[in-house]
Scaffold this motif. Structure first.
Motif, PDB file in Angstrom:
ATOM      1  N   ARG A  66      10.233  -5.107  -3.360  1.00  0.00           N
ATOM      2  CA  ARG A  66       9.069  -4.551  -2.612  1.00  0.00           C
ATOM      3  C   ARG A  66       8.157  -5.504  -2.339  1.00  0.00           C
ATOM      4  NH1 ARG A  66       6.378  -1.292  -5.679  1.00  0.00           N
ATOM      5  NH2 ARG A  66       7.702  -1.268  -7.380  1.00  0.00           N
ATOM      6  N   LEU A  67       7.902  -6.500  -3.171  1.00  0.00           N
ATOM      7  CA  LEU A  67       7.130  -7.642  -3.256  1.00  0.00           C
ATOM      8  C   LEU A  67       7.474  -8.579  -2.203  1.00  0.00           C
ATOM      9  CD1 LEU A  67       5.942  -8.341  -6.823  1.00  0.00           C
ATOM     10  CD2 LEU A  67       4.441  -7.369  -5.105  1.00  0.00           C
ATOM     11  N   MET A  70       6.978  -7.615   1.108  1.00  0.00           N
ATOM     12  CA  MET A  70       5.380  -7.538   1.097  1.00  0.00           C
ATOM     13  C   MET A  70       5.208  -5.885   1.679  1.00  0.00           C
ATOM     14  SD  MET A  70       4.025 -11.017   2.640  1.00  0.00           S
ATOM     15  CE  MET A  70       2.319 -10.642   2.085  1.00  0.00           C
ATOM     16  N   VAL A  71       5.822  -5.003   1.381  1.00  0.00           N
ATOM     17  CA  VAL A  71       5.389  -3.383   1.517  1.00  0.00           C
ATOM     18  C   VAL A  71       3.925  -3.201   1.273  1.00  0.00           C
ATOM     19  CG1 VAL A  71       6.437  -1.350   1.679  1.00  0.00           C
ATOM     20  CG2 VAL A  71       7.962  -2.912   1.493  1.00  0.00           C
ATOM     21  N   THR A  72       3.119  -2.835   2.149  1.00  0.00           N
ATOM     22  CA  THR A  72       1.966  -2.243   1.865  1.00  0.00           C
ATOM     23  C   THR A  72       1.967  -0.759   2.000  1.00  0.00           C
ATOM     24  OG1 THR A  72       1.227  -2.265   4.167  1.00  0.00           O
ATOM     25  CG2 THR A  72       1.060  -4.330   2.669  1.00  0.00           C
ATOM     26  N   LYS A  73       0.789   0.089   1.633  1.00  0.00           N
ATOM     27  CA  LYS A  73       0.693   1.299   1.797  1.00  0.00           C
ATOM     28  C   LYS A  73       0.855   1.912   3.367  1.00  0.00           C
ATOM     29  CE  LYS A  73      -1.748   2.158  -2.574  1.00  0.00           C
ATOM     30  NZ  LYS A  73      -3.203   2.607  -3.137  1.00  0.00           N
ATOM     31  N   TYR A  75       3.039   0.880   5.230  1.00  0.00           N
ATOM     32  CA  TYR A  75       4.363   0.848   5.680  1.00  0.00           C
ATOM     33  C   TYR A  75       5.391   1.672   4.701  1.00  0.00           C
ATOM     34  CZ  TYR A  75       2.957  -2.647   8.862  1.00  0.00           C
ATOM     35  OH  TYR A  75       2.170  -3.391   9.871  1.00  0.00           O
ATOM     36  N   CYS A 118      11.509   2.526   4.648  1.00  0.00           N
ATOM     37  CA  CYS A 118      10.286   2.521   3.454  1.00  0.00           C
ATOM     38  C   CYS A 118       9.535   3.445   3.571  1.00  0.00           C
ATOM     39  CB  CYS A 118       9.533   1.013   3.713  1.00  0.00           C
ATOM     40  SG  CYS A 118      10.459  -0.442   3.292  1.00  0.00           S
ATOM     41  N   THR A 252      -4.237   2.927  11.376  1.00  0.00           N
ATOM     42  CA  THR A 252      -3.527   3.132   9.945  1.00  0.00           C
ATOM     43  C   THR A 252      -2.577   4.270   9.895  1.00  0.00           C
ATOM     44  OG1 THR A 252      -5.038   4.988   9.263  1.00  0.00           O
ATOM     45  CG2 THR A 252      -5.646   2.453   8.659  1.00  0.00           C
TER      46      THR A 252
END
Length: 263
Positions: A66-67, A70-73, A75, A118, A252
């Motif tokens: 996940r890091l 670079m998965v953010t909220k 996505y 994801c 968003t």
């Protein structure tokens, strides 16, 4: 299940009650099961200790993925950490060895990760309809995809209010994990090549365009000839924007990300 409504946020176990967050809510329940001391020392709980160690390894490797992506909220849905941990656990159980110390060898089971969405609520293929060509090169740690003759007006499903979109391409390397005896936990076999990444993106593309070609090449700098125990993970993401006075404001909603290849 009881919900904590106090403005005081508590995490952990207090006086036999377990406080945690799920789905954006603060939940409280009675803590069950053996104590940490018993789990660590009771000979009868050796299987539980082995499972806990392997779960910790799967969780650590899932977090590295996940890091690396670079998965953010924007996505990811809230179930992604659990989904990725379960996936790494399924990789682990395919390996031979002593329980509690089995290697997690994604490099030997790459297809299990391929096509990971994801965001389970917004699957990538529900947003981006046309097919595309993709490839990866382990010798140069690079990935490439191409959309040909995309018609955004028909091939992209945007959220309300969107006028433009961007495609992002992510390349990351994930090392296999092994049990480290001195540290009594799982660690990447090659920490230097774990979570290495590079991201490139297209220009902002109008949703009113009739036909566009989109192609990106993404190369992780400073890496060549990946060793066998390191996997090259290839993902695509899409984000939407609203144009206002020639300025693109990121929305968003509607974002999606998917692993499209593991090499």
């Amino acid at each position: 299940m009881p919900e904590q409504v106090s403005f005081i946020k508590i995490k952990g176990t207090v006086d036999g009650l377990s406080f945690y967050t799920a789905g954006g809510r603060s939940i409280v329940r009675r803590a069950y099961g053996p104590s940490k001391e018993r789990i660590a020392n009771d000979p009868k709980l050796i299987r539980l200790r082995e499972n806990n160690v392997e779960f910790g390894g799967a969780s650590a490797m899932g977090k590295a993925l996940r890091l690396g992506l670079m998965v953010t909220k924007l996505y990811a849905s809230s179930d992604l950490p659990a989904k990725v941990t379960a996936l790494m656990r399924s990789v682990l159980v395919l390996n031979k060895g002593i329980r509690g110390k089995r290697n997690i060898e994604l490099s030997k089971h790459k297809t299990l990760l391929n096509h990971l969405d994801c965001n389970s609520q917004t699957p990538f293929t529900n947003v981006v309809l046309p097919s595309f060509e993709c490839s990866g090169d382990r010798n140069t740690a690079s990935v490439q995809y191409t959309f040909r003759n995309m018609n955004p007006a028909a091939d992209i499903r945007p959220p309300q209010g969107a006028t433009h979109f961007q495609i992002f391409q992510i390349a990351t390397t994930i090392s296999d994990y092994h049990y480290n005896e001195p540290m009594e936990s799982y660690r990447p076999i090659n920490s230097q090549l774990n979570e290495a990444r590079e991201i490139t993106n297209s220009n902002a593309i109008s949703l009113s365009d009739q036909s566009v070609d989109v192609s990106l090449v993404t190369t992780i700098p400073g890496i060549t000839n990946l060793p066998e125990h390191v996997s090259l993970v290839h993902a695509l993401a899409i984000a939407f924007f609203r144009e206002d006075n020639n300025v693109h404001y990121k929305l968003t909603s509607g974002c999606a990300m998917k692993v499209i290849g593991v090499y």
